[in-house]
Design a protein around this motif. Structure first.
Motif, mmCIF file in Angstrom:
data_model
loop_
_atom_site.group_PDB
_atom_site.id
_atom_site.type_symbol
_atom_site.label_atom_id
_atom_site.label_comp_id
_atom_site.label_asym_id
_atom_site.label_seq_id
_atom_site.Cartn_x
_atom_site.Cartn_y
_atom_site.Cartn_z
ATOM 1 N N PRO A 255 -8.249 -31.676 74.371
ATOM 2 C CA PRO A 255 -7.910 -30.832 73.216
ATOM 3 C C PRO A 255 -8.537 -31.314 71.914
ATOM 4 C CG PRO A 255 -5.982 -32.073 73.956
ATOM 5 C CD PRO A 255 -7.033 -32.249 74.993
ATOM 6 N N MET A 286 -6.239 -22.920 73.635
ATOM 7 C CA MET A 286 -5.719 -24.270 73.434
ATOM 8 C C MET A 286 -4.404 -24.467 74.186
ATOM 9 S SD MET A 286 -7.904 -25.960 71.599
ATOM 10 C CE MET A 286 -7.019 -27.349 70.926
ATOM 11 N N GLY A 290 -3.843 -27.245 77.144
ATOM 12 C CA GLY A 290 -2.785 -28.242 77.051
ATOM 13 C C GLY A 290 -1.767 -28.126 78.167
ATOM 14 N N ALA A 331 -1.868 -30.138 72.001
ATOM 15 C CA ALA A 331 -2.906 -29.104 71.990
ATOM 16 C C ALA A 331 -2.548 -27.989 71.013
ATOM 17 C CB ALA A 331 -3.110 -28.539 73.396
ATOM 18 N N CYS A 334 -3.151 -29.269 67.653
ATOM 19 C CA CYS A 334 -4.585 -29.218 67.320
ATOM 20 C C CYS A 334 -4.995 -27.831 66.829
ATOM 21 C CB CYS A 334 -5.426 -29.591 68.545
ATOM 22 S SG CYS A 334 -5.428 -31.337 68.944
ATOM 23 N N TYR A 335 -4.426 -26.784 67.447
ATOM 24 C CA TYR A 335 -4.790 -25.421 67.029
ATOM 25 C C TYR A 335 -4.342 -25.152 65.605
ATOM 26 C CZ TYR A 335 -4.541 -20.436 66.315
ATOM 27 O OH TYR A 335 -4.667 -19.190 65.763
#
Length: 472
Positions: A255, A286, A290, A331, A334-335
């Protein structure tokens, strides 16, 4: 070599560094007793947080300012070096105070590891190279460090070297990386103008502290629970959480690289007709990445730990299963983090990091005495899920760029991951006893789960190419 190739060289070096670090961890675990590995895992976590604390945003601030003011690169670089060097001395001393509670043989190795905080201060030169668009040179220095540490750990395992020898090789690898970085950036660190340095110092230091709080808080959320686990539940439980952390570091690569690839896509398409399409599907992509990593690794992670680290770590299966689930909210994190950074809203990363770090540390203190390493892993899982929620709240004005269906599925999967901890730990423990069967079951489950997620989120393979490949 053009910038695109230089960037991909740097991405490859990061991947190689993460994988070689995990491999070095395997040699470390196999070359030491479970107790010694537990103490050193705690020290590595402490050193990692202390190294980030000594940087405290210096790297990012230096890169940004030198990019804007290349004529002041020497002054900015020296301010960064002095700031990081002084903080490195401070946090090395504080780390040594914590280390003094360890047994004598491991204590010496841990102090040597703590000295690497000072050795890493020379990496401030990486910021100057990045500002001059030379990530390939940064990659070379990283490869030198990875090769020395991995080969050194392999040699120690092969020759039955003790914890002190392992620590010495790690320190050598850090010194070598700093030396290579300083050699490559020496032209950018010419004699500075002292009057200009004094004038720039205060605003640069203030800016770097603001930038660095978020990264430091995230590291504290992820790494400090193992320190509490080792000190309250014992070195063996610390070793189990250390093994889980090595596996999670590998899972985080995917990710992280996906988000790093997605960021320039979002930035380059800002205001374009294609921006909305990319943003709407990115959360689904994403989330799928994940979820597949999290549930697959949680089922087969215990078996993987036995194959990689040895039969002494069969009992770590439950800890690995819980810790592997962290990659799903990570994940999602992260997005939303990428969305906020692309929208120039990076300050949200700081306050969400502080909140999640406080939750992680508090839960680790409460849960560890009863649940040991599993309690520490669960504390990180809850804290990471909370951070993903906080980022979702912070991005309230950006949420319309992702469909409600994708947001709903993403949230439900995170809740399921937290709620299914007991069930998944039982499966992982059973499969860890027969590791080959465990890996096979995890692989088949991951493929089936991936197909279900792709149907559920209406993902097509070409979308991966569009967003992370040709679309970039």
């Amino acid at each position: 070599m053009n910038l695109a190739r230089r960037t991909w060289v740097n991405v490859f070096a990061r991947l190689f560094g993460s994988l070689s670090g995990a491999l070095a961890g395997v040699f470390l675990a196999r070359g030491l007793s479970v107790t010694d590995f537990g103490f050193l895992s705690s020290t590595f976590a402490l050193v990692g947080v202390a190294t980030l604390a000594s940087d405290l945003g210096v790297s990012q601030t230096t890169t940004r300012l030198v990019s804007r003011h290349p004529e002041k690169s020497a002054e900015i670089g020296w301010i960064g070096a002095l700031q990081r060097g002084s903080l490195a001395l401070l946090f090395t001393a504080l780390s040594c105070l914590v280390i003094l509670s360890q047994p004598v043989p491991v204590r010496i190795a841990s102090i040597i590891l703590a000295v690497s905080i000072i050795a890493a201060a020379g990496n401030v030169g990486q910021s100057l190279l990045l500002a001059r668009l030379r990530p390939d040179l940064v990659a070379k220095a990283g490869l030198v460090q990875s090769l020395i540490w991995t080969l050194g750990a392999f040699s120690c395992w092969l020759l039955s070297g003790g914890p002190v020898v392992f620590a010495v090789f790690f320190l050598i690898s850090q010194i070598a990386q700093s030396c290579v970085v300083l050699a490559l950036s020496r032209d950018l660190l010419r004699a500075p103008r002292r009057a200009l340095m004094l004038r720039l110092a205060k605003p640069i230091i203030a800016s770097s502290v603001t930038v660095g709080v978020g990264a430091l808080a995230w590291a504290a959320m992820q790494r400090l629970p193992i320190v509490f686990v080792t000190s309250t539940a014992g070195a063996q439980e610390g070793a189990f959480l250390g093994v889980a952390g090595r596996i999670l570091d590998v899972l985080f690569i995917f990710p992280t690289v996906a988000a790093a690839t997605l960021l320039p896509v979002l930035a380059n398409r800002a205001g374009s007709a294609k921006q909305g399409d990319v943003q709407r599907r990115s959360l689904a992509l994403m989330t799928a990445l994940g979820a597949v990593l999290a549930f697959g690794a949680s089922i087969g992670g215990g078996a993987a730990a036995v194959i990689m680290f040895g039969s002494d770590y069969v009992a770590s299966a439950a800890t690995v299963a819980v810790y592997s689930l962290v990659v799903l909210p990570f994940a999602v994190d992260c997005y939303w983090g990428t969305q906020l950074i692309a929208a120039n809203r990076g300050s949200a990363m700081a306050w969400t990091g502080i909140v999640s770090a406080l939750v992680s540390i508090t839960l680790a203190i409460v849960l560890t005495p009863t649940w040991g390493a599993v309690g520490g892993a669960f504390a990180v899982l809850l804290a990471q899920s909370l951070r993903a929620l906080c980022l979702w709240i912070a991005a309230s004005d950006l949420r319309q760029r992702a469909t409600r269906w994708d947001q709903g599925v993403s949230a439900i999967l995170v809740v399921v991951a937290v709620g299914a901890v007991s069930f998944i730990t039982d499966i992982s423990h059973v499969l860890a006893v027969t590791p080959v069967l465990g890996i096979l079951v995890a692989g088949i489950s991951s493929v089936v789960f991936a197909l279900i997620i792709m149907v559920l989120l209406q993902i097509r393979w070409r979308e991966f190419l569009a967003v992370f490949g040709r679309g970039a």
